[in-house]
Scaffold this active site. Sequence first.
Site, PDB file in Angstrom:
ATOM      1  N   GLU A 274      11.888  73.804  23.889  1.00 40.69           N
ATOM      2  CA  GLU A 274      12.123  72.387  23.597  1.00 40.69           C
ATOM      3  C   GLU A 274      10.855  71.564  23.829  1.00 40.69           C
ATOM      4  OE1 GLU A 274      14.834  71.470  22.142  1.00 40.69           O
ATOM      5  OE2 GLU A 274      15.671  73.474  22.334  1.00 40.69           O
TER       6      GLU A 274
ATOM      7  N   ASP B  79       8.556  78.394  19.408  1.00 40.84           N
ATOM      8  CA  ASP B  79       8.613  79.682  20.102  1.00 40.84           C
ATOM      9  C   ASP B  79       7.224  80.105  20.572  1.00 40.84           C
ATOM     10  OD1 ASP B  79      11.330  80.118  20.021  1.00 40.84           O
ATOM     11  OD2 ASP B  79      11.285  81.213  18.122  1.00 40.84           O
TER      12      ASP B  79
END
Length: 363
Positions: free
Chosen positions: A227, A308
């Site tokens: 996030e 990621d």
Amino acid sequence: RIQEYEADKTIFGFVSSIFGNIVTIVFIFGGLLNIYNSWVASLNLSFIISGWLFFLLLTYIGEFLSVPFSLYSTFKIESKYGFNIMTFRLWISDFIKSLIISTIMMSLVIFAGLWLIQWSPDYWWFWVWSFFFVFSIFIMYISPYVIEPLFNKFTPIEDESLKDKIIRLAEKAGIHASRILRIDASKRSKHTNAYFTGIGKTKRIVLYDTLLESMSHNEILSVLAHEIGHWKKKHLIKTLAAFEIFSLAAIYISHKLVQGDFLLTLFNISANTIFAKFIILAFLGGIISLLLQPIVNFFSRRHERQADRASYELTNDAESMVSALVKLSKENLSNLYPHPLYVVLYYSHPPILDRIRYIKNLS
């Protein structure tokens, strides 16, 4: 269980989509829009009040038509697979709160938008776009403190060790989150998640209590690092900028199209109102948006891969990232083998196994 869950969701989504499309087609092409528009026009109300009534009643109709589908999804499908914890009383409470909030917000938007149209007939498209932009930023600021607490209870994380690790992780990325909170998501569902909310000084990190109970510290940090990666890569700003540019163009085109009676003639509308024209434009815009959705999904999946990678760069812990994804996939019964074409058309995230392979290749 994954296959059964996906099958039930797919069938339900197909049925609800067909129902929604039939209702829309009947309303637009079956003469109901013309009848409804003529009825509102016959009331001889002021321009702003007529528009407010026109759009608000349509919103209420849409909300109540969706009730059976929401109930079936929550209390049939989600309960069948052990996800739903929500009681019917809580569902009713959420529905009423959502209806009140949407009524207030829609009323503000409708009154302001129609007033701007009346105030500046030639340049309302710019002023309406500007108002929507400012209003959306305002909602981002107040939502964490005004709207979200109406539905959930937010409490500080009690685990000081985890809290310190999260603070260090955020500071490593150059982000200062004012608060790190736990949300009582388990009173509605067993699904797990974590997210950032707010902007500027209102930023805060929110962790589902289900996530805190099912994952280790390192796994939680890897989920948060993902996030944080979105913030670090400025995905929110980029998405917002792209959306605002598209919205400005759409509103300008709408301004040009509503100046004549072409839309009313094309759809056989008797009473000449700008409200009916907006509904027709929304219908046509929905078709265009559907065609553009694969492009939007492509950039969304690209952002997820970047997040990621950013997560790995922050934690340097591919093992925890993978184990967290495996747990999330298992707990949420994520589809492991979606059809590639379905991914292109509908997936905003890369399939879970693709993400795992990508993360393993980073280490």
